[in-house]
Write a protein that holds these residues in place. Structure first.
Motif, PDB file in Angstrom:
ATOM      1  N   ALA A  40       8.108   8.936   0.786  1.00  0.00           N
ATOM      2  CA  ALA A  40       7.821   8.164  -0.418  1.00  0.00           C
ATOM      3  C   ALA A  40       9.106   7.617  -1.044  1.00  0.00           C
ATOM      4  N   LEU A  41      10.139   8.448  -1.104  1.00  0.00           N
ATOM      5  CA  LEU A  41      11.419   8.002  -1.660  1.00  0.00           C
ATOM      6  C   LEU A  41      11.951   6.791  -0.909  1.00  0.00           C
ATOM      7  N   GLU A  42      11.969   6.860   0.413  1.00  0.00           N
ATOM      8  CA  GLU A  42      12.540   5.762   1.191  1.00  0.00           C
ATOM      9  C   GLU A  42      11.671   4.507   1.122  1.00  0.00           C
ATOM     10  N   GLU A  43      10.366   4.682   0.955  1.00  0.00           N
ATOM     11  CA  GLU A  43       9.508   3.512   0.765  1.00  0.00           C
ATOM     12  C   GLU A  43       9.874   2.771  -0.514  1.00  0.00           C
ATOM     13  N   LEU A  44      10.205   3.505  -1.562  1.00  0.00           N
ATOM     14  CA  LEU A  44      10.598   2.857  -2.812  1.00  0.00           C
ATOM     15  C   LEU A  44      11.986   2.239  -2.703  1.00  0.00           C
ATOM     16  N   GLU A  45      12.866   2.839  -1.927  1.00  0.00           N
ATOM     17  CA  GLU A  45      14.199   2.250  -1.744  1.00  0.00           C
ATOM     18  C   GLU A  45      14.108   0.876  -1.084  1.00  0.00           C
ATOM     19  N   HIS A  46      13.178   0.712  -0.151  1.00  0.00           N
ATOM     20  CA  HIS A  46      13.117  -0.585   0.558  1.00  0.00           C
ATOM     21  C   HIS A  46      11.877  -1.395   0.211  1.00  0.00           C
ATOM     22  N   MET A  47      11.220  -1.098  -0.907  1.00  0.00           N
ATOM     23  CA  MET A  47       9.934  -1.702  -1.224  1.00  0.00           C
ATOM     24  C   MET A  47       9.976  -3.219  -1.391  1.00  0.00           C
ATOM     25  N   ALA A  48      11.136  -3.797  -1.696  1.00  0.00           N
ATOM     26  CA  ALA A  48      11.213  -5.237  -1.919  1.00  0.00           C
ATOM     27  C   ALA A  48      11.630  -6.027  -0.677  1.00  0.00           C
ATOM     28  N   VAL A  49      12.043  -5.351   0.378  1.00  0.00           N
ATOM     29  CA  VAL A  49      12.627  -6.056   1.527  1.00  0.00           C
ATOM     30  C   VAL A  49      11.629  -6.993   2.199  1.00  0.00           C
ATOM     31  N   ALA A  50      10.436  -6.508   2.501  1.00  0.00           N
ATOM     32  CA  ALA A  50       9.462  -7.335   3.219  1.00  0.00           C
ATOM     33  C   ALA A  50       9.099  -8.584   2.426  1.00  0.00           C
ATOM     34  N   ILE A  51       8.849  -8.431   1.128  1.00  0.00           N
ATOM     35  CA  ILE A  51       8.504  -9.589   0.290  1.00  0.00           C
ATOM     36  C   ILE A  51       9.670 -10.565   0.212  1.00  0.00           C
TER      37      ILE A  51
ATOM     38  N   TYR B  50      -0.180  -6.864  -7.170  1.00  0.00           N
ATOM     39  CA  TYR B  50       0.133  -7.714  -6.018  1.00  0.00           C
ATOM     40  C   TYR B  50      -0.537  -9.075  -6.129  1.00  0.00           C
ATOM     41  N   TYR B  51      -1.624  -9.159  -6.891  1.00  0.00           N
ATOM     42  CA  TYR B  51      -2.372 -10.410  -7.012  1.00  0.00           C
ATOM     43  C   TYR B  51      -1.803 -11.340  -8.074  1.00  0.00           C
TER      44      TYR B  51
ATOM     45  N   PHE C  93       0.834  -1.205   0.000  1.00  0.00           N
ATOM     46  CA  PHE C  93       0.000   0.000   0.000  1.00  0.00           C
ATOM     47  C   PHE C  93       0.868   1.254   0.000  1.00  0.00           C
ATOM     48  N   THR C  94       1.862   1.281   0.872  1.00  0.00           N
ATOM     49  CA  THR C  94       2.698   2.483   0.961  1.00  0.00           C
ATOM     50  C   THR C  94       3.543   2.665  -0.291  1.00  0.00           C
ATOM     51  N   ALA C  95       3.944   1.563  -0.920  1.00  0.00           N
ATOM     52  CA  ALA C  95       4.738   1.666  -2.149  1.00  0.00           C
ATOM     53  C   ALA C  95       3.913   2.245  -3.293  1.00  0.00           C
ATOM     54  N   VAL C  96       2.667   1.788  -3.444  1.00  0.00           N
ATOM     55  CA  VAL C  96       1.872   2.311  -4.559  1.00  0.00           C
ATOM     56  C   VAL C  96       1.503   3.777  -4.319  1.00  0.00           C
ATOM     57  N   PHE C  97       1.278   4.149  -3.059  1.00  0.00           N
ATOM     58  CA  PHE C  97       1.063   5.564  -2.732  1.00  0.00           C
ATOM     59  C   PHE C  97       2.316   6.367  -3.079  1.00  0.00           C
ATOM     60  N   SER C  98       3.473   5.802  -2.782  1.00  0.00           N
ATOM     61  CA  SER C  98       4.739   6.493  -3.037  1.00  0.00           C
ATOM     62  C   SER C  98       4.977   6.684  -4.530  1.00  0.00           C
ATOM     63  N   PHE C  99       4.647   5.671  -5.332  1.00  0.00           N
ATOM     64  CA  PHE C  99       4.768   5.826  -6.780  1.00  0.00           C
ATOM     65  C   PHE C  99       3.851   6.950  -7.275  1.00  0.00           C
TER      66      PHE C  99
ATOM     67  N   PHE D 227      -5.058  10.455  -5.984  1.00  0.00           N
ATOM     68  CA  PHE D 227      -4.095   9.516  -5.389  1.00  0.00           C
ATOM     69  C   PHE D 227      -4.482   8.069  -5.678  1.00  0.00           C
ATOM     70  N   ALA D 228      -5.765   7.747  -5.511  1.00  0.00           N
ATOM     71  CA  ALA D 228      -6.216   6.370  -5.722  1.00  0.00           C
ATOM     72  C   ALA D 228      -6.162   5.979  -7.194  1.00  0.00           C
ATOM     73  N   ARG D 229      -6.519   6.910  -8.072  1.00  0.00           N
ATOM     74  CA  ARG D 229      -6.491   6.620  -9.515  1.00  0.00           C
ATOM     75  C   ARG D 229      -5.084   6.256  -9.982  1.00  0.00           C
ATOM     76  N   PHE D 230      -4.101   6.979  -9.498  1.00  0.00           N
ATOM     77  CA  PHE D 230      -2.727   6.713  -9.913  1.00  0.00           C
ATOM     78  C   PHE D 230      -2.153   5.457  -9.252  1.00  0.00           C
ATOM     79  N   SER D 231      -2.842   4.941  -8.239  1.00  0.00           N
ATOM     80  CA  SER D 231      -2.322   3.806  -7.477  1.00  0.00           C
ATOM     81  C   SER D 231      -2.947   2.470  -7.855  1.00  0.00           C
ATOM     82  N   LEU D 232      -4.112   2.491  -8.521  1.00  0.00           N
ATOM     83  CA  LEU D 232      -4.907   1.274  -8.681  1.00  0.00           C
ATOM     84  C   LEU D 232      -4.174   0.162  -9.424  1.00  0.00           C
ATOM     85  N   LEU D 233      -3.612   0.456 -10.589  1.00  0.00           N
ATOM     86  CA  LEU D 233      -2.960  -0.581 -11.389  1.00  0.00           C
ATOM     87  C   LEU D 233      -1.792  -1.205 -10.635  1.00  0.00           C
TER      88      LEU D 233
END
Length: 293
Positions: free
Chosen positions: A158-169, A247-248, A128-134, A236-242
């Protein structure tokens, strides 16, 4: 743990929002401001939860490179926690009932006892935070009219969320390596379904509390305009939906979504815009920023 991972850069920046708290800082518009402020309300408790979820697995991973990434991730999230605690204190000073807004989230997170489910929930919220950041960094016009102090904070975050966006997965994949692929998929997607429903219910409730604290009536007219702002403009939501729906996909890998040019562009902007706010000398965040349950 090893050194902080080179692609994850913790920035010890003090934005001091509580020293210059501003009501309706986003284009002098209650609803635009509420969209963002009510997101901040959930962040300190959520980020503590993330840190605990990942550090639980730090010594159990087969990929030791991930331990350095977890360290960098945790330091970034600890700084985020500190700044959003300060942000939330500014909301309290302006008369918003942040404690009431946080209560349901805190209670929900405390019910999650299984380390693996906690990790799956962390992956979901991080998405969620990554797509908001994008949305924030690819479409900077969404913050048109925002006070620069708040815009700096959200851009940094937002920048730092994208830097670590893959860590949790990556940690989830390693920690669940002995789990059948179908089970891992349904755990991951089931977690984001639960997070989406819970977050939306609490978020909309908090927007209502926020508005009523300002004496605003929350009828059909209020909510119609709120959804217009969220979905159409600024959107914000429109730019985040795709990005959210990706994730699915089976085998979804956020590392493949990483946009190095975008990250480099905003690293330069953040460095330039916050050079006078960086703590000198740099200090590691205090351990109490991520207390145990």
């Amino acid at each position: 743990m090893g050194d902080v991972h080179k692609d994850i850069i913790p920035r010890d920046i003090h934005f001091g929002i509580s020293k210059a708290a501003q009501r309706h800082w986003f284009d002098n518009d209650l609803q635009k401001t509420a969209i963002i402020d009510c997101f901040s309300v959930a962040l300190p408790e959520g980020e503590r939860f993330f840190i605990r979820s990942l550090t639980h697995y730090a010594s159990k991973l087969s990929d030791k490179e991930l331990t350095a990434e977890i360290k960098g991730y945790s330091v970034q999230e600890a700084f985020h926690t500190r700044e959003h605690l300060d942000y939330n204190n500014s909301l309290k000073a302006l008369g918003y009932d942040v404690d009431k807004m946080e209560a349901n989230l805190c209670a929900t997170l405390k019910t999650i006892k299984s380390p693996m489910i906690r990790l799956a929930v962390t992956c979901a919220i991080e998405h969620f935070t990554a797509v908001f950041s994008f949305a924030v960094l690819r479409h900077p016009e969404v913050f048109e009219g925002a006070d620069i102090r708040y815009r700096r904070l959200w851009t940094w975050h937002a920048l730092e969320e994208l830097e670590h966006m893959a860590v949790a997965i990556d940690v989830f994949k390693d920690a669940s390596r002995d789990m059948p692929a179908w089970k891992r998929y349904f755990l991951r997607t089931g977690a984001i379904n639960g997070v989406a429903v819970t977050f939306l219910i609490n978020y909309l409730r908090n927007v209502g509390l926020y508005a009523r604290a300002d004496g605003e009536k929350t009828g059909i007219r209020f909510w119609t305009r709120f959804w217009w702002l969220l979905i159409v403009k600024p959107g914000f939501a429109r730019f985040s939906l795709l990005a959210f729906l990706k994730y699915y996909l089976p085998g979804y890998d956020p590392a493949k979504e990483r946009d190095e040019k975008l990250i480099d562009k905003w690293r330069e902007w953040v460095d330039r815009e916050t050079s006078d706010l960086i703590a000198k000398p740099k200090t590691a965040p205090a351990p109490e920023l991520a207390p145990a349950n």
